[in-house]
Each structure stands twice: as structure tokens, then as C-alpha cells.
Design an enzyme around this catalytic site. Structure first.
Site, PDB file in Angstrom:
ATOM      1  N   GLU A 162       1.029  -1.615  -0.059  1.00 36.04           N
ATOM      2  CA  GLU A 162      -0.102   0.093  -0.243  1.00 36.04           C
ATOM      3  C   GLU A 162       1.498   1.184  -0.293  1.00 36.04           C
ATOM      4  O   GLU A 162       1.100   2.161   0.946  1.00 36.04           O
ATOM      5  CB  GLU A 162      -1.082  -0.168   1.089  1.00 36.04           C
ATOM      6  CG  GLU A 162      -1.921  -0.958   0.947  1.00 36.04           C
ATOM      7  CD  GLU A 162      -3.474  -1.139   2.081  1.00 36.04           C
ATOM      8  OE1 GLU A 162      -3.998  -1.326   1.169  1.00 36.04           O
ATOM      9  OE2 GLU A 162      -3.539  -0.446   2.983  1.00 36.04           O
TER      10      GLU A 162
ATOM     11  N   GLU B 124      -5.732  -8.126  -1.492  1.00 36.09           N
ATOM     12  CA  GLU B 124      -6.419  -8.513   0.102  1.00 36.09           C
ATOM     13  C   GLU B 124      -7.877  -7.900  -0.462  1.00 36.09           C
ATOM     14  O   GLU B 124      -7.681  -7.023  -0.555  1.00 36.09           O
ATOM     15  CB  GLU B 124      -5.913  -7.310   1.227  1.00 36.09           C
ATOM     16  CG  GLU B 124      -4.215  -7.422   1.894  1.00 36.09           C
ATOM     17  CD  GLU B 124      -4.262  -5.853   2.659  1.00 36.09           C
ATOM     18  OE1 GLU B 124      -5.127  -5.517   3.251  1.00 36.09           O
ATOM     19  OE2 GLU B 124      -3.236  -5.795   2.388  1.00 36.09           O
TER      20      GLU B 124
HETATM   21  C1  BG6 Z   1      -4.340  -2.601   4.497  1.00 38.37           C
HETATM   22  C2  BG6 Z   1      -3.362  -3.530   5.280  1.00 38.37           C
HETATM   23  O1  BG6 Z   1      -4.512  -1.462   4.325  1.00 38.37           O
HETATM   24  O2  BG6 Z   1      -6.175  -3.448   5.149  1.00 38.37           O
HETATM   25  C3  BG6 Z   1      -3.448  -4.567   6.146  1.00 38.37           C
HETATM   26  O3  BG6 Z   1      -2.185  -3.719   4.007  1.00 38.37           O
HETATM   27  C4  BG6 Z   1      -4.776  -4.407   7.266  1.00 38.37           C
HETATM   28  O4  BG6 Z   1      -1.807  -4.251   6.624  1.00 38.37           O
HETATM   29  C5  BG6 Z   1      -5.847  -4.152   6.267  1.00 38.37           C
HETATM   30  O5  BG6 Z   1      -4.577  -4.956   8.255  1.00 38.37           O
HETATM   31  C6  BG6 Z   1      -6.917  -4.223   6.874  1.00 38.37           C
HETATM   32  O6  BG6 Z   1      -7.405  -3.390   7.775  1.00 38.37           O
HETATM   33  P1  BG6 Z   1      -7.056  -3.363   9.584  1.00 38.37           P
HETATM   34  O7  BG6 Z   1      -7.191  -1.841  10.126  1.00 38.37           O
HETATM   35  O8  BG6 Z   1      -8.561  -3.921   9.512  1.00 38.37           O
HETATM   36  O9  BG6 Z   1      -6.531  -4.073   9.742  1.00 38.37           O
END
Ligand code: BG6
Length: 484
Positions: free
Chosen positions: A186, A382
């Protein structure tokens, strides 16, 4: 959305899951590991405001705060059990990161920590044992804190050399076993929050966007040098960039909002990939600097050549939500929470318990936009729903809400592929419950596998298969044909 009767994804499609070292490994100071920036971030909904305050100095204060990621889910000691569960679901790929400070505890050493390397070697071998492709993120929000404290993070050009050395070491060691890599997780998130990815906080100049653009330039050069090293090592290696992609819709048809969303779209969603995929700064760069009141970063002789000759092979991106932009009558719309970004609530969408706006069709829009703009393969590395899960009286976790979220996004990604988009794979986030990045909580869960641990570090750490575990297993086994 299409009538989804039978979906078949291409042979070799990389179904899997994703994690990051700092959110699951734990063992934060074991076996020679140094402290990373993530290790200094306390739990709680206000963790980002703590980090963004002028007094934040990267110190761990156990008396005042707690730090769930120090234990993580103890993946460091339980990775064999975890990977066996991924294999049982039929994973074809597992995306994880290498904790930089496990290999170079301070970041500026010349020689690596062999214990750290041998840990990742075992992890990779364990994946390969089950035919799971490791997909490695070289840096996922976890640079050694020493680099942030002493060098002020990525705004310092010296980090290019340190990162190059780190990457060369891991590539030399693992390139023969690992085909898919990403340089920075990111990388565009610094537009909103530079502490995690650039190691910049108020005391080191985070408020001044000149520093953020300088840090990006240094990261672009470092990333391109790593692409070069990787390509020289192995002909068929694939190195991607990695960014958040969240479509930014205009709140209404007022051209003023349309233009504001276009500006934001290009600043947040396109600037970094324009450089990393095309290999040059976009024509709107000067305008962008003006918008953020930033000076032109220092670009040394040869840098632009490096960027031009070493573009990435694919675009890895995270997709969780979309945002709406309203600059004309913002008092009429509520702010929306988001994955390190800001916007307003979209009245057509529902939100997760953490206020992230759920928008499966937005994924199809995003994929089409990215593909139309760049024509390089995409990899969704993701996606997922952070939610509180309960164990019922039968000891089961019926996370139908997560299944519903993922199903709709899989349909959308399939639709985009039918639109003509080239997609390599899909690795939903937090395939096993882990510590959340934005809040440091355990209770914000994404996994197919439940981990018995609460926000205060209490629990057996036992792994329990959720309903989504069995559902995803069927999805993979049928290559996407069975989604019900
Ligand atoms: C992304 C990141 O922004 O979102 C992860 O790459 C992160 O590291 C994921 O865990 C989800 O966000 P969160 O804050 O719900 O863990």
C-alpha cells in the site's frame, strides 16, 4: 451484477489468503529480531491519533498502552499448523511479508540475521510442501524503527541502499523458490498516513508533503532497483507494486464534485502506480505538488532512467471499499471511516461495523479502470470483511456475513474478468484472524480460521474453523463454480 450460474476461473488462478508479519507472527523481539515501526503502535481506536500527535517518538510504553501485535497470533511458532489449515482449504497461494527487522534488526547493518532468514526459509518450504505458491511482500508496514528514528524514514535517500541490501539478501536466498513478489505494501497510503509506510511522523516532518513526495521518490527508485535485481536473478519472476485501490465517486452530478473526485482519484489511486507501472512521473505531477503545497522532490541523475527501465510486472492491490467525495455541501453528508483514507458516506451503500463502506460493484469498476489505464495483470492481494465473530453454543462460528461479502466480491471480480480484465489471483486478507492494522484489535476479525484470543491477549490461541472455512474450500475446489 450478473446472474451467477456457473463461474469458472482460468486454470492456475491463484486462490489463497494474505497476512503480514507484524500482524500475525508475534515473537516481536525473539531470535535477534529488532523493533519495527509497527511494534511501537498501541492498541485502540485512537492509535492513529496517538501516532499522529506531535509527541509520538516511536517509543514503546508498556505502562500506558498495550501492544497486541507483540504476541500476534504466534504464527512464528505455529506456522506449520496454520499452513496445514490453508492447505486443507486448498490454497494455491499464500501472501505473507518478511519482517525487515527480523533480517536486519536495525536496518542499516551489512550482514543479515541468519536466524531470521532461516525462519522464512522454513515458512516457504512449508508452503511448497503443499504446493502453495508463496507470494512475498518485502515491506509491509514494518520497517526497523531505528530507520524511522535515526534517519527519519523514507525521506532520507540512504534508505534506498538499506532496502536494496535487504531485498538483495532475501531475493538471493529465496528467488529460486518464490516467483511472486511485491515491494511495498500500500505504497499510496502515505497520502493519508505516512507513519506506516514511510516511517514519517510529525517530529520528522510528516505534515509537510514535500517530505512525503521525497519519500515516495526514494521508494520508487528503491522498488525499481529491486525489480532489476529480481529480473536478473530469475527470468520468470514477477514483481508487483502494491497499493490501496478505493474508487472515489463524486457525491452527485455537480461538476465541482466530479472534478474534486477526479483530483482525489488521481492523487490517491493513480499517482504511485502511474510511476511504478509506466516508469515515469505523470504529466499532472506539478499540479499535484501544487495541490499539496509541496516542492519538487530531489531527483538525482540516473533516477529517472532507473524508473523507466524497471517497471513492475503486475499490480497488486487491496480492495475493501469505495468513498464518496462531496466538496459543495459537505455539511449535508457525514464523514465515512475508511482504510487510511477520507470521504463521505455514500447513501447507496451499507457499512461494516467499523464504518467501511461495502461496495462489491466498486471492485468491478476498479478492475476495469486499472486494466484500461495500464494493461498489466492485476492481483487482488487483499479483500475482506472485518467483523466481530461469536462462538455459538455448539462451538461453531457462523460467519454468514463474511461469506456474503466475499461471495459478492468474487462475483464482481469474475464479471470484470468477463469484461476483459486479466486477473492473476485472489488472496483475501487475514485468512486467519490477526491483529488489525488500523486499530490494533484482535476483535476485528477477517479470517476463515478463528484464533481464540481477545484484545487483551487472553485466550488459548487455539485455531477453530469458521463456516467460511468450509465455504472457501468449496469455492477453491470448484474453481469458483460453487459459491453457495
Ligand atoms: C490494509 C493493510 O490496509 O488493510 C493490512 O495492508 C490491514 O495490513 C488491512 O490489516 C485491513 O485493515 P485493518 O485495519 O482492518 O486491519
Amino acid at each position: 451484477m450478473s446472474d451467477f450460474k456457473k463461474t469458472v476461473f482460468p486454470a492456475g488462478f491463484l486462490w489463497g489468503g494474505a497476512t503480514a508479519a507484524n500482524q500475525c507472527e508475534g515473537a516481536f523481539d525473539a531470535d535477534g529480531k529488532g523493533i519495527s515501526v509497527a511494534d511501537t503502535m498501541p492498541r485502540g481506536k485512537d492509535r492513529f491519533s496517538i501516532i499522529a500527535s506531535p509527541d509520538f517518538d516511536w517509543e514503546i510504553d508498556q505502562n500506558k498502552y498495550n501492544y497486541p501485535n507483540h504476541l500476534g497470533i504466534d504464527h512464528y511458532h505455529r506456522f506449520k499448523e496454520d499452513i496445514a489449515l490453508f492447505a486443507e482449504m486448498g490454497f494455491k497461494a499464500y501472501r505473507f511479508s518478511i519482517a525487515w527487522s527480523r533480517i536486519f534488526p536495525k536496518g542499516d547493518e551489512v550482514e543479515p540475521n541468519e536466524t531470521g532468514l532461516s525462519f522464512y526459509e522454513q515458512l516457504i518450504d512449508e508452503c511448497l510442501k503443499y504446493g502453495i505458491e508463496p507470494v512475498l511482500t518485502i515491506s509491509h508496514y514494518e520497517m526497523p524503527v531505528h530507520l524511522a528514528k535515526v534517519y527519519s524514514g523514507w525521506k532520507n535517500r540512504k534508505l534506498i541502499g538499506f532496502f536494496k541490501n535487504f531485498s538483495r539478501v532475501v531475493l538471493n536466498r529465496f528467488a529460486n523458490k518464490v516467483r511472486y513478489w511485491m515491494t511495498f505494501n500500500e505504497i499510496n497510503s502515505a497520502m493519508e498516513f505516512p507513519a506506516l509506510s514511510q516511517g514519517l511522523v510529525v517530529s520528522s516532518g510528516a505534515q509537510d508533503y514535500t517530505n512525503r513526495f521525497q519519500a515516495w521518490h526514494n521508494q520508487f527508485v528503491a522498488s525499481a532497483l529491486v525489480v532489476k535485481i529480481a529480473h536478473e536473478l530469475r527470468g520468470d519472476i514477477q514483481v508487483g507494486c502494491m497499493q490501496i485501490y478505493a474508487p472515489l465517486y463524486a457525491f452527485d452530478s455537480n461538476p465541482v464534485n466530479q472534478f474534486a473526485s477526479q483530483l482525489k482519484q488521481r492523487a490517491f489511486n493513480y499517482f504511485t502506480s502511474d510511476v511504478q507501472v509506466r516508469g515515469y512521473y505523470p504529466s499532472y505531477f506539478n499540479q499535484l505538488l501544487k495541490e499539496y503545497n509541496a516542492k519538487v522532490p530531489e531527483i538525482k541523475d540516473g533516477d529517472l532512467e532507473i524508473l523507466k527501465n524497471n517497471t513492475v510486472d503486475y499490480i497488486g492491490f487491496s480492495y475493501y471499499m469505495s468513498m464518496a467525495i462531496n466538496v459543495t455541501n459537505s455539511e449535508k453528508s457525514d464523514p465515512a471511516s475508511g482504510n487510511l483514507m477520507q470521504g463521505v458516506k455514500n447513501p447507496f451503500l451499507e457499512s461494516s461495523e467499523w464504518g467501511w463502506q461495502v461496495d462489491p460493484l466498486g471492485l468491478r469498476i476498479s478492475m476495469n479502470d486499472l486494466w484500461d489505464r495500464y494493461q498489466v495483470p492485476l492481483f487482488i492481494v487483499e479483500n475482506g470483511l472485518g467483523a466481530k465473530d461469536e462462538i455459538d453454543d455448539n462451538g461453531e462460528i457462523n460467519d454468514y456475513y463474511r461469506i456474503d461479502y466475499l461471495k459478492k466480491h468474487i462475483i464482481s471480480m469474475h464479471d470484470a474478468m468477463e469484461d476483459g480484465v486479466d486477473l492473476m489471483g485472489y488472496t483475501p486478507w487475514g485468512c486467519i484472524d490477526l491483529v488489525a492494522a488500523s486499530t490494533g484489535e484482535m476483535s476485528k476479525r477477517y479470517g476463515f480460521i478463528y484464533v481464540d484470543l481477545d484484545d487483551y491477549g487472553k485466550g488459548s490461541l487455539d485455531r477453530i474453523k469458521k463456516k467460511s472455512f468450509y465455504w472457501y474450500k468449496d469455492v477453491i475446489a470448484t474453481n469458483g463454480a460453487k459459491l453457495e
